[in-house]
Design a protein around this motif. Structure first.
Motif, PDB file in Angstrom:
ATOM      1  N   TYR A  14      17.066  -1.946 -77.652  1.00 41.34           N
ATOM      2  CA  TYR A  14      16.277  -2.335 -78.822  1.00 41.34           C
ATOM      3  C   TYR A  14      16.992  -3.424 -79.629  1.00 41.34           C
ATOM      4  O   TYR A  14      16.353  -4.377 -80.096  1.00 41.34           O
ATOM      5  N   ALA A  15      18.315  -3.299 -79.793  1.00 39.18           N
ATOM      6  CA  ALA A  15      19.068  -4.303 -80.555  1.00 39.18           C
ATOM      7  C   ALA A  15      19.040  -5.659 -79.853  1.00 39.18           C
ATOM      8  O   ALA A  15      18.768  -6.701 -80.486  1.00 39.18           O
ATOM      9  N   ILE A  16      19.304  -5.663 -78.558  1.00 44.49           N
ATOM     10  CA  ILE A  16      19.330  -6.913 -77.796  1.00 44.49           C
ATOM     11  C   ILE A  16      17.950  -7.552 -77.738  1.00 44.49           C
ATOM     12  O   ILE A  16      17.802  -8.770 -77.936  1.00 44.49           O
ATOM     13  N   SER A  17      16.933  -6.746 -77.478  1.00 43.49           N
ATOM     14  CA  SER A  17      15.578  -7.299 -77.389  1.00 43.49           C
ATOM     15  C   SER A  17      15.109  -7.831 -78.744  1.00 43.49           C
ATOM     16  O   SER A  17      14.385  -8.834 -78.808  1.00 43.49           O
ATOM     17  N   ALA A  18      15.541  -7.194 -79.848  1.00 46.11           N
ATOM     18  CA  ALA A  18      15.162  -7.668 -81.188  1.00 46.11           C
ATOM     19  C   ALA A  18      15.758  -9.053 -81.458  1.00 46.11           C
ATOM     20  O   ALA A  18      15.071  -9.964 -81.939  1.00 46.11           O
ATOM     21  N   ILE A  19      17.051  -9.227 -81.134  1.00 44.80           N
ATOM     22  CA  ILE A  19      17.710 -10.536 -81.330  1.00 44.80           C
ATOM     23  C   ILE A  19      17.087 -11.582 -80.407  1.00 44.80           C
ATOM     24  O   ILE A  19      16.833 -12.732 -80.819  1.00 44.80           O
ATOM     25  N   LEU A  20      16.841 -11.191 -79.171  1.00 46.24           N
ATOM     26  CA  LEU A  20      16.250 -12.110 -78.188  1.00 46.24           C
ATOM     27  C   LEU A  20      14.871 -12.586 -78.641  1.00 46.24           C
ATOM     28  O   LEU A  20      14.555 -13.792 -78.582  1.00 46.24           O
ATOM     29  N   LEU A  46      21.153 -15.466 -78.338  1.00 47.27           N
ATOM     30  CA  LEU A  46      21.621 -14.073 -78.328  1.00 47.27           C
ATOM     31  C   LEU A  46      23.137 -14.027 -78.178  1.00 47.27           C
ATOM     32  O   LEU A  46      23.820 -13.263 -78.882  1.00 47.27           O
ATOM     33  N   THR A  47      23.662 -14.853 -77.274  1.00 46.47           N
ATOM     34  CA  THR A  47      25.108 -14.897 -77.045  1.00 46.47           C
ATOM     35  C   THR A  47      25.857 -15.322 -78.306  1.00 46.47           C
ATOM     36  O   THR A  47      26.855 -14.702 -78.695  1.00 46.47           O
ATOM     37  N   VAL A  48      25.378 -16.381 -78.936  1.00 49.21           N
ATOM     38  CA  VAL A  48      26.022 -16.892 -80.150  1.00 49.21           C
ATOM     39  C   VAL A  48      25.998 -15.831 -81.248  1.00 49.21           C
ATOM     40  O   VAL A  48      26.995 -15.629 -81.965  1.00 49.21           O
ATOM     41  N   THR A  49      24.875 -15.136 -81.390  1.00 47.32           N
ATOM     42  CA  THR A  49      24.761 -14.094 -82.412  1.00 47.32           C
ATOM     43  C   THR A  49      25.761 -12.972 -82.167  1.00 47.32           C
ATOM     44  O   THR A  49      26.474 -12.538 -83.089  1.00 47.32           O
ATOM     45  N   ILE A  50      25.832 -12.500 -80.924  1.00 48.41           N
ATOM     46  CA  ILE A  50      26.747 -11.408 -80.599  1.00 48.41           C
ATOM     47  C   ILE A  50      28.198 -11.831 -80.786  1.00 48.41           C
ATOM     48  O   ILE A  50      29.006 -11.100 -81.373  1.00 48.41           O
ATOM     49  N   ARG A  51      28.548 -13.043 -80.337  1.00 48.65           N
ATOM     50  CA  ARG A  51      29.933 -13.499 -80.479  1.00 48.65           C
ATOM     51  C   ARG A  51      30.306 -13.720 -81.930  1.00 48.65           C
ATOM     52  O   ARG A  51      31.460 -13.501 -82.315  1.00 48.65           O
ATOM     53  N   ALA A  52      29.352 -14.163 -82.748  1.00 48.85           N
ATOM     54  CA  ALA A  52      29.628 -14.323 -84.179  1.00 48.85           C
ATOM     55  C   ALA A  52      29.909 -12.961 -84.813  1.00 48.85           C
ATOM     56  O   ALA A  52      30.804 -12.833 -85.675  1.00 48.85           O
ATOM     57  N   LEU A  53      29.168 -11.931 -84.399  1.00 47.23           N
ATOM     58  CA  LEU A  53      29.389 -10.584 -84.920  1.00 47.23           C
ATOM     59  C   LEU A  53      30.732 -10.019 -84.461  1.00 47.23           C
ATOM     60  O   LEU A  53      31.310  -9.152 -85.137  1.00 47.23           O
ATOM     61  N   LEU A  54      31.231 -10.518 -83.338  1.00 47.60           N
ATOM     62  CA  LEU A  54      32.495 -10.016 -82.790  1.00 47.60           C
ATOM     63  C   LEU A  54      33.721 -10.791 -83.288  1.00 47.60           C
ATOM     64  O   LEU A  54      34.841 -10.514 -82.841  1.00 47.60           O
ATOM     65  N   ILE A  55      33.538 -11.743 -84.198  1.00 48.77           N
ATOM     66  CA  ILE A  55      34.667 -12.537 -84.696  1.00 48.77           C
ATOM     67  C   ILE A  55      35.772 -11.661 -85.293  1.00 48.77           C
ATOM     68  O   ILE A  55      36.960 -11.892 -85.026  1.00 48.77           O
ATOM     69  N   GLN A 114      31.838  -5.974 -75.164  1.00 48.79           N
ATOM     70  CA  GLN A 114      30.801  -6.812 -74.554  1.00 48.79           C
ATOM     71  C   GLN A 114      30.199  -6.215 -73.286  1.00 48.79           C
ATOM     72  O   GLN A 114      29.062  -6.517 -72.943  1.00 48.79           O
ATOM     73  N   MET A 115      30.958  -5.392 -72.585  1.00 50.19           N
ATOM     74  CA  MET A 115      30.478  -4.876 -71.302  1.00 50.19           C
ATOM     75  C   MET A 115      29.193  -4.062 -71.425  1.00 50.19           C
ATOM     76  O   MET A 115      28.263  -4.258 -70.632  1.00 50.19           O
ATOM     77  N   PRO A 116      29.069  -3.123 -72.397  1.00 47.45           N
ATOM     78  CA  PRO A 116      27.783  -2.418 -72.536  1.00 47.45           C
ATOM     79  C   PRO A 116      26.632  -3.362 -72.868  1.00 47.45           C
ATOM     80  O   PRO A 116      25.506  -3.177 -72.386  1.00 47.45           O
ATOM     81  N   ILE A 117      26.918  -4.395 -73.687  1.00 47.27           N
ATOM     82  CA  ILE A 117      25.886  -5.385 -74.026  1.00 47.27           C
ATOM     83  C   ILE A 117      25.496  -6.160 -72.777  1.00 47.27           C
ATOM     84  O   ILE A 117      24.309  -6.404 -72.508  1.00 47.27           O
ATOM     85  N   PHE A 118      26.500  -6.552 -71.996  1.00 46.19           N
ATOM     86  CA  PHE A 118      26.282  -7.288 -70.752  1.00 46.19           C
ATOM     87  C   PHE A 118      25.415  -6.473 -69.789  1.00 46.19           C
ATOM     88  O   PHE A 118      24.437  -6.980 -69.226  1.00 46.19           O
ATOM     89  N   LEU A 229      21.405 -13.839 -66.957  1.00 49.13           N
ATOM     90  CA  LEU A 229      22.643 -13.133 -67.296  1.00 49.13           C
ATOM     91  C   LEU A 229      23.853 -14.048 -67.132  1.00 49.13           C
ATOM     92  O   LEU A 229      24.803 -13.984 -67.919  1.00 49.13           O
ATOM     93  N   MET A 230      23.829 -14.907 -66.110  1.00 52.75           N
ATOM     94  CA  MET A 230      24.933 -15.848 -65.920  1.00 52.75           C
ATOM     95  C   MET A 230      24.956 -16.888 -67.035  1.00 52.75           C
ATOM     96  O   MET A 230      26.018 -17.380 -67.422  1.00 52.75           O
ATOM     97  N   ILE A 231      23.785 -17.227 -67.575  1.00 51.10           N
ATOM     98  CA  ILE A 231      23.727 -18.123 -68.743  1.00 51.10           C
ATOM     99  C   ILE A 231      24.428 -17.462 -69.925  1.00 51.10           C
ATOM    100  O   ILE A 231      25.196 -18.093 -70.653  1.00 51.10           O
ATOM    101  N   TYR A 232      24.175 -16.160 -70.094  1.00 51.75           N
ATOM    102  CA  TYR A 232      24.811 -15.408 -71.186  1.00 51.75           C
ATOM    103  C   TYR A 232      26.330 -15.437 -71.041  1.00 51.75           C
ATOM    104  O   TYR A 232      27.045 -15.772 -71.997  1.00 51.75           O
TER     105      TYR A 232
END
Length: 314
Positions: A14-20, A46-55, A114-118, A229-232
């Motif tokens: 739900y979190a990933i699909s909402a951001i996507l 989506l990638t940029v959002t997740i990485r920004a949250l992981l700063i 990141q692995m569960p998100i991946f 997924l490889m783009i991510y």
């Protein structure tokens, strides 16, 4: 075990699909909602959002890596002192970690998070390829994602399926890009931000192992990854490289090649500022016009003083 995976995976879907979908809605205004480029760039968003949250975790990882590097000489001393007693060595090493505020596992935190998100994104795209909706994705979104293409290749397809030449070419390019960026990210850390003392020992062995094993894992696994997924993962690696480059350049660990390079840059800047200041002073002196000398007026004297100076009158 299956219940645990569902309990963790469902909120992530739900979190990933909402951001996507949020990125898809914004980018759809420019490229069209059904465009494959909209979905591909939404994955980048989506990638940029997740990485920004992981700063914050990345900062913690960098600090932990610095501490691990700096305490390596002390770790070696403990190994020499207690090498015959493995239990005592483990106790003293853990005490050293505690006293210096070092967490040997913190360097793996961003990857672990990141692995569960991946994996969730993998299942999200994989299910979309089969026509199944998960999370906030509706059937219309799934159909668009399933048939969305870039460079003539569907972003939901993989190399393991009977695909077109465009899919094969793009997938191979992305596998190579994903593998190289994974290797270069780890290599950047080892070659520029590790002191000479830290290039041997358990920590260095761990870093060298990650340097070669991770790219191989992603190269082999990339064969079964959807293009999306490889783009991510490639985008995530590029983010890590840039973020790591900035931190290493501006806040390197002492005694590292990056620290020496920063010291040289600082000296060059200081020298440049000194030359600029000297030129400014010199220009001010040259441009200043010479002023005419002021004629000094003689001091007025009284009659008695003049007579005294001339001497007695004959």
């Amino acid at each position: 075990m299956g219940d645990i995976i569902v309990a963790i995976g469902t909120p992530l879907y739900y979190a990933i699909s909402a951001i996507l979908l949020a990125w898809h809605k914004v980018l759809g205004l420019a490229f069209g909602e059904a465009s494959g480029w909209t979905w591909a760039l939404s994955i980048v968003g989506l990638t940029v959002t997740i990485r920004a949250l992981l700063i914050p975790l990345f900062v913690k990882q960098i600090n932990s890596s610095r501490n691990m590097q700096l305490i390596q000489p002390k770790v070696k001393e403990l190994q020499k002192k207690y090498g015959h007693d493995r239990e005592r060595l483990a106790q003293e090493t853990m005490k050293l970690y505690k006293d210096t505020g070092t967490n040997p596992f913190a360097s793996c935190l961003p990857l672990i998070i990141q692995m569960p998100i991946f994996l969730s994104l993998f299942h999200l795209i994989n299910n979309a390829a089969k026509g199944h909706a998960k999370g906030f994705l509706k059937q219309g979104d799934v159909d668009q994602l399933r048939h969305g293409s870039i460079f003539g290749a569907n972003i939901s397809e993989t190399l393991t399926k009977h695909t077109t030449t465009n899919v094969v070419v793009l997938a191979v390019i992305l596998v190579i890009a994903m593998t190289l960026t994974t290797f270069m990210t780890q290599r950047q850390l080892m070659s520029k931000n590790m002191p000479a003392d830290a290039m041997s020992g358990p920590y260095a062995s761990q870093q060298k192992m990650l340097l070669y094993i991770l790219p191989v894992v992603f190269a082999v696994g990339g064969i079964a990854f959807p293009i999306g997924l490889m783009i991510y993962w490639t985008t995530s690696n590029l983010w890590t490289m840039c973020q790591q480059f900035y931190v290493i350049r501006n806040n390197p660990a002492p005694g590292t090649p990056a620290a020496k390079a920063k010291a040289e840059r600082d000296r060059a800047k200081a020298a440049a500022k000194g030359q600029t200041a000297g030129l400014t002073v010199e220009t001010t002196v040259v441009d200043e016009e010479p002023r005419p000398a002021v004629r000094q007026q003689p001091k007025r004297q009284t009659k008695a003083e003049r007579q005294k100076k001339q001497g007695p009158t004959k």
